[in-house]
Design a protein around this motif. Structure first.
Motif, mmCIF file in Angstrom:
data_model
loop_
_atom_site.group_PDB
_atom_site.id
_atom_site.type_symbol
_atom_site.label_atom_id
_atom_site.label_comp_id
_atom_site.label_asym_id
_atom_site.label_seq_id
_atom_site.Cartn_x
_atom_site.Cartn_y
_atom_site.Cartn_z
ATOM 1 N N GLU A 1 0.846 -1.205 0.000
ATOM 2 C CA GLU A 1 0.000 0.000 0.000
ATOM 3 C C GLU A 1 0.884 1.260 0.000
ATOM 4 N N ARG A 2 1.927 1.235 0.840
ATOM 5 C CA ARG A 2 2.836 2.393 0.884
ATOM 6 C C ARG A 2 3.565 2.547 -0.447
ATOM 7 N N PHE A 3 3.950 1.416 -1.034
ATOM 8 C CA PHE A 3 4.626 1.415 -2.338
ATOM 9 C C PHE A 3 3.719 2.060 -3.391
ATOM 10 N N GLY B 1 14.864 -13.165 5.828
ATOM 11 C CA GLY B 1 15.699 -12.246 5.063
ATOM 12 C C GLY B 1 15.062 -10.899 4.859
ATOM 13 N N TYR B 2 15.595 -10.234 3.873
ATOM 14 C CA TYR B 2 15.235 -8.857 3.607
ATOM 15 C C TYR B 2 14.898 -8.744 2.118
ATOM 16 N N ILE B 3 13.786 -8.098 1.828
ATOM 17 C CA ILE B 3 13.330 -7.989 0.438
ATOM 18 C C ILE B 3 13.344 -6.523 0.027
ATOM 19 N N ARG B 4 13.952 -6.242 -1.099
ATOM 20 C CA ARG B 4 13.974 -4.872 -1.613
ATOM 21 C C ARG B 4 13.153 -4.835 -2.898
ATOM 22 N N LEU B 5 12.137 -4.024 -2.871
ATOM 23 C CA LEU B 5 11.249 -3.850 -4.025
ATOM 24 C C LEU B 5 11.505 -2.447 -4.553
ATOM 25 N N VAL C 1 6.782 9.667 1.275
ATOM 26 C CA VAL C 1 7.166 9.044 -0.001
ATOM 27 C C VAL C 1 8.509 8.351 0.200
ATOM 28 N N LYS C 2 8.526 7.043 0.015
ATOM 29 C CA LYS C 2 9.791 6.308 0.174
ATOM 30 C C LYS C 2 10.493 6.322 -1.183
ATOM 31 N N SER C 3 11.130 7.457 -1.471
ATOM 32 C CA SER C 3 11.712 7.646 -2.800
ATOM 33 C C SER C 3 13.149 7.147 -2.849
ATOM 34 N N ASN D 1 15.549 8.948 -3.480
ATOM 35 C CA ASN D 1 16.393 10.077 -3.077
ATOM 36 C C ASN D 1 16.728 10.000 -1.596
ATOM 37 N N TYR D 2 17.831 9.349 -1.249
ATOM 38 C CA TYR D 2 18.178 9.211 0.167
ATOM 39 C C TYR D 2 19.381 10.059 0.568
ATOM 40 N N LEU D 3 19.790 10.992 -0.303
ATOM 41 C CA LEU D 3 20.986 11.788 -0.012
ATOM 42 C C LEU D 3 20.871 12.538 1.304
ATOM 43 N N ALA E 1 12.111 14.594 13.575
ATOM 44 C CA ALA E 1 11.431 13.922 12.459
ATOM 45 C C ALA E 1 11.585 12.406 12.594
ATOM 46 N N GLU E 2 12.813 11.935 12.461
ATOM 47 C CA GLU E 2 13.087 10.494 12.522
ATOM 48 C C GLU E 2 14.592 10.279 12.514
ATOM 49 N N ALA E 3 15.013 9.013 12.479
ATOM 50 C CA ALA E 3 16.428 8.696 12.296
ATOM 51 C C ALA E 3 16.664 8.501 10.795
ATOM 52 N N GLY F 1 6.319 4.450 9.090
ATOM 53 C CA GLY F 1 6.999 3.156 9.092
ATOM 54 C C GLY F 1 6.037 2.012 9.396
ATOM 55 N N VAL F 2 6.281 0.901 8.733
ATOM 56 C CA VAL F 2 5.464 -0.291 8.978
ATOM 57 C C VAL F 2 5.759 -0.819 10.379
ATOM 58 N N THR F 3 7.027 -0.783 10.783
ATOM 59 C CA THR F 3 7.392 -1.214 12.136
ATOM 60 C C THR F 3 6.787 -0.255 13.162
ATOM 61 N N ARG F 4 6.835 1.023 12.850
ATOM 62 C CA ARG F 4 6.217 2.049 13.707
ATOM 63 C C ARG F 4 4.742 1.712 13.936
ATOM 64 N N GLY G 1 12.431 0.072 12.707
ATOM 65 C CA GLY G 1 12.526 -0.002 11.252
ATOM 66 C C GLY G 1 12.584 -1.457 10.820
ATOM 67 N N SER G 2 12.288 -1.692 9.561
ATOM 68 C CA SER G 2 12.310 -3.069 9.064
ATOM 69 C C SER G 2 13.693 -3.690 9.228
ATOM 70 N N GLY G 3 14.730 -2.874 9.082
ATOM 71 C CA GLY G 3 16.089 -3.384 9.248
ATOM 72 C C GLY G 3 16.428 -3.589 10.711
HETATM 73 N N1 PXG Z 1 12.274 6.227 8.114
HETATM 74 C C1 PXG Z 1 12.998 6.100 6.999
HETATM 75 C C2 PXG Z 1 13.579 7.309 6.359
HETATM 76 C C3 PXG Z 1 13.201 4.830 6.439
HETATM 77 O O1 PXG Z 1 13.915 4.685 5.321
HETATM 78 C C4 PXG Z 1 11.913 3.871 8.259
HETATM 79 C C5 PXG Z 1 11.733 5.154 8.739
HETATM 80 C C6 PXG Z 1 11.246 2.725 8.954
HETATM 81 O O2 PXG Z 1 10.166 2.236 8.193
HETATM 82 P P1 PXG Z 1 9.746 0.703 8.208
HETATM 83 O O3 PXG Z 1 8.570 0.644 7.303
HETATM 84 O O4 PXG Z 1 10.908 -0.089 7.696
HETATM 85 O O5 PXG Z 1 9.403 0.352 9.604
HETATM 86 C C7 PXG Z 1 12.649 3.688 7.076
HETATM 87 C C8 PXG Z 1 12.849 2.318 6.514
HETATM 88 C C9 PXG Z 1 18.268 -0.130 4.985
HETATM 89 C C10 PXG Z 1 16.831 -0.162 5.319
HETATM 90 O O6 PXG Z 1 18.643 -0.808 4.038
HETATM 91 C C11 PXG Z 1 16.102 1.003 5.399
HETATM 92 C C12 PXG Z 1 14.754 0.964 5.732
HETATM 93 C C13 PXG Z 1 14.163 -0.238 5.962
HETATM 94 C C14 PXG Z 1 14.913 -1.404 5.865
HETATM 95 C C15 PXG Z 1 16.263 -1.369 5.545
HETATM 96 O O7 PXG Z 1 19.022 0.555 5.662
HETATM 97 N N2 PXG Z 1 14.082 2.142 5.839
#
Ligand code: PXG
Length: 288
Positions: free
Chosen positions: A49-51, A85-89, A148-150, A152-154, A181-183, A208-211, A245-247
């Motif tokens: 949904e977020r995607f 594991g970890y899935i990147r879409l 927006v999870k774009s 652009n992570y600079l 804001a966040e980490a 965040g989904v974990t949030r 966070g998911s990670g």
């Molecule tokens: N804020 C930002 C900016 C993120 O990129 C979260 C919060 C946490 O969201 P989720 O939905 O994951 O609870 C993220 C998530 C990595 C990595 O490779 C980054 C994220 C998730 C998983 C792995 O460092 N970002």
């Protein structure tokens, strides 16, 4: 490792994208980072949904339906024999020319990577992190919504570099108004007088989904949880602080900007959240 690239599985070595891809040239695209636990994809529907919303926000039409994305994610895990594991879409605007014009990109490029994950070492989950607030501010809501999870992570990468320069593994990022804001890749929570608090998306936090899972867990456990505007002072003077966070899952923070948080050890609510989160990820989820 097999990568699902533009609708078919290819070997890792053959998983290549063009130097003219606008994801590479301009960071023009969106992505998701998703976890797989014991053969279950954690909160897959929420990630998708977020995607979809991220893509909609940048006017990128997704070439697959929700069911097709879901199938692609699960199939990529199965093909690679993964149960954890970890899935990147990822989806990019695709191949275009050297101008910005996204309408010159004929079709998007997309891929799914399913791999292993490297977490923080276990001692940080037991003892907590010492982190810092960094000078780089979160991109303003008027520039690009943090929801927006774009690609652009600079902005976050600069913050991560600054954290390292200060000898810390993570950074707290403030918005232009000075609110937390966040980490760099995690959401932030505090516990204050028995309440669990986290900044709202309007202050520059990704939803965040974990949030979301932590808010659900807190409420299920009868612990009040809500969004609130937080300052650095609120974090310094909190009883407990943790990142999600998911990670990272749920990681305690015991020091911020040289101030000891609470008793300087992961607090009872943080530990309960981490335990409950780890329990739930094995029970919830979409079977691959
Ligand atoms: N804020 C930002 C900016 C993120 O990129 C979260 C919060 C946490 O969201 P989720 O939905 O994951 O609870 C993220 C998530 C990595 C990595 O490779 C980054 C994220 C998730 C998983 C792995 O460092 N970002």
């Amino acid at each position: 490792m097999k990568i699902y690239l533009d609708g078919r599985f290819v070997d890792e070595a053959d998983a290549k994208v063009s130097v003219f891809d606008h994801g590479l040239l301009y960071g023009d695209g969106v992505f998701e980072g998703i976890r797989l636990y014991g053969g279950n994809v954690f909160r897959l529907e929420e990630h998708l949904e977020r995607f979809e919303n991220s893509a909609k926000a940048i006017l990128l039409d997704l070439p697959l339906t929700r069911a097709e994305w879901s199938h692609a994610v699960c199939e990529t895990c199965r093909v690679n024999g993964l149960t954890d594991g970890y899935i990147r879409l990822v989806i990019t605007r695709g191949v275009g020319d050297l101008g910005l014009a996204p309408w010159l990109c004929a079709k998007p490029c997309y891929f799914v990577i399913a791999s292993r994950i490297s977490l923080y070492p276990p001692e940080y989950y037991e003892n907590g992190l010492a982190i810092v607030t960094v000078p780089t501010r979160r991109v303003g809501q008027g520039a690009l919504p943090a929801t927006v999870k774009s690609l652009n992570y600079l902005n976050n990468i600069l913050a991560k570099i600054e954290a390292k320069q200060f000898g810390a593994l993570e950074a707290i990022m403030l918005n232009e108004q000075g609110y937390v804001a966040e980490a760099t890749a995690d959401n932030v929570f505090i516990v204050r007088k028995g309440e669990v608090l986290t900044p709202p998306a309007s202050q520059g936090a990704l939803r965040g989904v974990t949030r979301g899972a932590i808010i659900d867990i807190a409420r299920d456990l009868g612990i009040p949880a809500r969004e609130d505007n937080l300052t650095r002072y609120d974090l310094w003077c909190s009883d407990e602080c943790f990142l999600t966070g998911s990670g990272a899952e749920v990681i305690p923070v015991v020091k911020l900007d040289g101030r000891t948080i609470g008793a300087g050890r992961p607090g009872p609510i943080t530990r309960k959240m981490l335990m409950e989160f780890r329990k739930r990820v094995l029970m919830e989820g979409t079977r691959i």
